[in-house]
Design a protein around this motif. Structure first.
Motif, PDB file in Angstrom:
ATOM      1  N   LEU A 195      -3.725  -5.300 -14.391  1.00 25.23           N
ATOM      2  CA  LEU A 195      -2.389  -3.834 -14.165  1.00 25.23           C
ATOM      3  C   LEU A 195      -2.954  -3.276 -12.583  1.00 25.23           C
ATOM      4  CD1 LEU A 195       0.190  -2.875 -15.705  1.00 25.23           C
ATOM      5  CD2 LEU A 195      -2.154  -0.736 -16.233  1.00 25.23           C
ATOM      6  N   ASN A 196      -3.957  -3.307 -12.583  1.00 23.89           N
ATOM      7  CA  ASN A 196      -4.232  -3.075 -11.204  1.00 23.89           C
ATOM      8  C   ASN A 196      -4.051  -3.816 -10.025  1.00 23.89           C
ATOM      9  OD1 ASN A 196      -5.785  -1.416  -9.033  1.00 23.89           O
ATOM     10  ND2 ASN A 196      -7.377  -2.764  -9.207  1.00 23.89           N
ATOM     11  N   LEU A 197      -4.047  -5.373  -9.673  1.00 24.92           N
ATOM     12  CA  LEU A 197      -2.723  -6.335  -9.608  1.00 24.92           C
ATOM     13  C   LEU A 197      -2.136  -5.779  -8.786  1.00 24.92           C
ATOM     14  CD1 LEU A 197      -6.070  -9.262 -10.692  1.00 24.92           C
ATOM     15  CD2 LEU A 197      -6.372  -7.457  -8.410  1.00 24.92           C
ATOM     16  N   VAL A 198      -1.651  -5.824 -10.137  1.00 25.12           N
ATOM     17  CA  VAL A 198       0.528  -6.018  -9.988  1.00 25.12           C
ATOM     18  C   VAL A 198       0.878  -4.183  -9.213  1.00 25.12           C
ATOM     19  CG1 VAL A 198       1.919  -5.069 -11.783  1.00 25.12           C
ATOM     20  CG2 VAL A 198       0.571  -6.699 -12.236  1.00 25.12           C
ATOM     21  N   ARG A 199       0.149  -3.219  -9.596  1.00 31.60           N
ATOM     22  CA  ARG A 199       0.290  -2.239  -8.710  1.00 31.60           C
ATOM     23  C   ARG A 199       0.358  -1.761  -7.412  1.00 31.60           C
ATOM     24  NH1 ARG A 199      -3.237   0.715 -11.996  1.00 31.60           N
ATOM     25  NH2 ARG A 199      -1.351   1.472 -13.468  1.00 31.60           N
ATOM     26  N   GLN A 200      -1.206  -3.212  -6.977  1.00 36.80           N
ATOM     27  CA  GLN A 200      -1.294  -3.329  -5.768  1.00 36.80           C
ATOM     28  C   GLN A 200      -0.310  -4.043  -5.159  1.00 36.80           C
ATOM     29  OE1 GLN A 200      -5.770  -4.301  -4.390  1.00 36.80           O
ATOM     30  NE2 GLN A 200      -6.014  -3.537  -6.567  1.00 36.80           N
ATOM     31  N   LEU A 201       0.081  -4.702  -5.773  1.00 33.70           N
ATOM     32  CA  LEU A 201       1.533  -5.690  -5.029  1.00 33.70           C
ATOM     33  C   LEU A 201       2.964  -4.732  -4.880  1.00 33.70           C
ATOM     34  CD1 LEU A 201       0.687  -9.293  -7.058  1.00 33.70           C
ATOM     35  CD2 LEU A 201       0.938  -8.945  -4.883  1.00 33.70           C
ATOM     36  N   ARG A 202       2.860  -4.418  -5.913  1.00 35.12           N
ATOM     37  CA  ARG A 202       4.013  -3.284  -6.588  1.00 35.12           C
ATOM     38  C   ARG A 202       4.298  -2.108  -5.152  1.00 35.12           C
ATOM     39  NH1 ARG A 202       7.468  -0.609 -10.882  1.00 35.12           N
ATOM     40  NH2 ARG A 202       9.169   0.245  -9.484  1.00 35.12           N
ATOM     41  N   GLU A 203       2.714  -1.925  -4.441  1.00 36.82           N
ATOM     42  CA  GLU A 203       3.408  -0.877  -3.091  1.00 36.82           C
ATOM     43  C   GLU A 203       2.463  -1.504  -2.495  1.00 36.82           C
ATOM     44  OE1 GLU A 203      -0.581   1.118  -4.598  1.00 36.82           O
ATOM     45  OE2 GLU A 203       0.801   2.043  -5.795  1.00 36.82           O
ATOM     46  N   ALA A 204       2.424  -2.302  -2.081  1.00 41.24           N
ATOM     47  CA  ALA A 204       2.252  -3.656  -0.499  1.00 41.24           C
ATOM     48  C   ALA A 204       4.103  -4.164  -0.380  1.00 41.24           C
ATOM     49  CB  ALA A 204       1.587  -4.805  -1.225  1.00 41.24           C
ATOM     50  N   ASP A 205       3.689  -4.173   1.299  1.00 41.55           N
ATOM     51  CA  ASP A 205       5.557  -4.477   1.749  1.00 41.55           C
ATOM     52  C   ASP A 205       5.468  -5.519   1.701  1.00 41.55           C
ATOM     53  OD1 ASP A 205       6.068  -2.132   2.288  1.00 41.55           O
ATOM     54  OD2 ASP A 205       5.066  -1.607   4.121  1.00 41.55           O
ATOM     55  N   ASN A 206       3.997  -6.879   1.687  1.00 41.79           N
ATOM     56  CA  ASN A 206       4.410  -7.966   1.599  1.00 41.79           C
ATOM     57  C   ASN A 206       3.360  -8.501   0.936  1.00 41.79           C
ATOM     58  OD1 ASN A 206       5.820  -8.376   4.060  1.00 41.79           O
ATOM     59  ND2 ASN A 206       3.961  -7.057   5.576  1.00 41.79           N
ATOM     60  N   ALA A 207       3.555 -10.527   0.337  1.00 42.27           N
ATOM     61  CA  ALA A 207       2.476 -10.798  -0.217  1.00 42.27           C
ATOM     62  C   ALA A 207       1.001 -10.117  -0.124  1.00 42.27           C
ATOM     63  CB  ALA A 207       2.588 -12.254  -0.252  1.00 42.27           C
ATOM     64  N   ILE A 208       0.562 -10.360  -0.699  1.00 43.67           N
ATOM     65  CA  ILE A 208      -1.572  -9.951  -0.629  1.00 43.67           C
ATOM     66  C   ILE A 208      -2.318 -11.592  -1.010  1.00 43.67           C
ATOM     67  CG2 ILE A 208      -2.844  -9.055  -0.642  1.00 43.67           C
ATOM     68  CD1 ILE A 208      -1.452  -6.712  -2.081  1.00 43.67           C
ATOM     69  N   ALA A 209      -2.966 -11.752   0.213  1.00 40.61           N
ATOM     70  CA  ALA A 209      -3.739 -12.872   0.381  1.00 40.61           C
ATOM     71  C   ALA A 209      -5.072 -12.582  -0.681  1.00 40.61           C
ATOM     72  CB  ALA A 209      -4.451 -13.183   1.463  1.00 40.61           C
ATOM     73  N   CYS A 210      -5.739 -13.806  -2.094  1.00 41.34           N
ATOM     74  CA  CYS A 210      -6.359 -13.218  -3.090  1.00 41.34           C
ATOM     75  C   CYS A 210      -7.014 -12.846  -2.349  1.00 41.34           C
ATOM     76  CB  CYS A 210      -6.871 -15.141  -3.386  1.00 41.34           C
ATOM     77  SG  CYS A 210      -4.619 -15.615  -4.557  1.00 41.34           S
ATOM     78  N   GLY A 211      -7.875 -13.012  -1.213  1.00 38.32           N
ATOM     79  CA  GLY A 211      -9.807 -12.188  -1.053  1.00 38.32           C
ATOM     80  C   GLY A 211      -9.612 -10.669  -0.489  1.00 38.32           C
ATOM     81  N   ARG A 212      -8.069  -9.922  -0.204  1.00 39.42           N
ATOM     82  CA  ARG A 212      -7.581  -9.033   0.163  1.00 39.42           C
ATOM     83  C   ARG A 212      -7.470  -7.314  -1.471  1.00 39.42           C
ATOM     84  NH1 ARG A 212      -9.693  -8.959   5.164  1.00 39.42           N
ATOM     85  NH2 ARG A 212      -8.509 -10.872   5.977  1.00 39.42           N
ATOM     86  N   PHE A 213      -7.500  -8.088  -2.327  1.00 42.71           N
ATOM     87  CA  PHE A 213      -7.069  -7.467  -2.835  1.00 42.71           C
ATOM     88  C   PHE A 213      -8.400  -5.613  -3.739  1.00 42.71           C
ATOM     89  CE2 PHE A 213      -4.157  -9.628  -4.183  1.00 42.71           C
ATOM     90  CZ  PHE A 213      -3.223  -9.217  -5.077  1.00 42.71           C
ATOM     91  N   GLU A 214      -7.866  -4.813  -3.879  1.00 43.45           N
ATOM     92  CA  GLU A 214      -9.242  -4.024  -3.929  1.00 43.45           C
ATOM     93  C   GLU A 214      -9.595  -4.143  -5.168  1.00 43.45           C
ATOM     94  OE1 GLU A 214      -8.575  -0.360  -3.000  1.00 43.45           O
ATOM     95  OE2 GLU A 214      -7.532  -0.913  -0.963  1.00 43.45           O
ATOM     96  N   THR A 215     -11.018  -5.019  -5.521  1.00 42.04           N
ATOM     97  CA  THR A 215     -11.161  -4.776  -6.954  1.00 42.04           C
ATOM     98  C   THR A 215     -12.662  -5.376  -6.902  1.00 42.04           C
ATOM     99  OG1 THR A 215     -10.970  -6.767  -9.841  1.00 42.04           O
ATOM    100  CG2 THR A 215     -10.899  -7.148  -6.813  1.00 42.04           C
ATOM    101  N   SER A 216     -13.204  -5.062  -8.081  1.00 44.68           N
ATOM    102  CA  SER A 216     -14.573  -5.647  -8.615  1.00 44.68           C
ATOM    103  C   SER A 216     -14.866  -5.839  -9.186  1.00 44.68           C
ATOM    104  CB  SER A 216     -14.940  -3.907  -9.090  1.00 44.68           C
ATOM    105  OG  SER A 216     -14.369  -3.541 -10.040  1.00 44.68           O
TER     106      SER A 216
END
Length: 98
Positions: free
Chosen positions: A27-48
């Motif tokens: 759900l956090n990954l989806v939230r980050q994608l929804r808030e992003a203007d563009n695609a996000i590279a796999c290594g650029r997500f904020e996660t632990s």
């Protein structure tokens, strides 16, 4: 550029989508994608979570049809399938990601 194609909207199943979105990490990954203007590279997500665990979460989201992943060069990018999700399940994303 190579695209990993998820299921078309007609084959999206609400139970698979809801199960994919039930996990807090996904759900956090989806939230980050929804808030992003563009695609996000796999290594650029904020996660632990570890990289291998993150790959598993992306796979679950892709298989449910929530995201699409494409490769450009050596990088994998993820996009939220907002239009497809809204077509198949109107209001779902808005209700879980206010």
């Amino acid at each position: 550029m190579t695209t990993t194609y998820p299921p078309p909207p007609a084959t999206l199943e609400v139970t698979a989508v809801l199960q994919a979105l039930a996990d807090p990490v996904r759900l956090n990954l989806v939230r980050q994608l929804r808030e992003a203007d563009n695609a996000i590279a796999c290594g650029r997500f904020e996660t632990s979570v570890a990289k291998s665990t993150l790959s598993h979460h992306f796979k679950i989201l892709r298989e449910a049809g929530v995201i699409a992943t494409y490769r450009d060069g050596g990088n994998a990018f993820n996009v939220l399938r907002t239009n497809e999700m809204n077509a198949a399940f109107p209001g779902l994303l808005d209700s879980i990601l206010p």
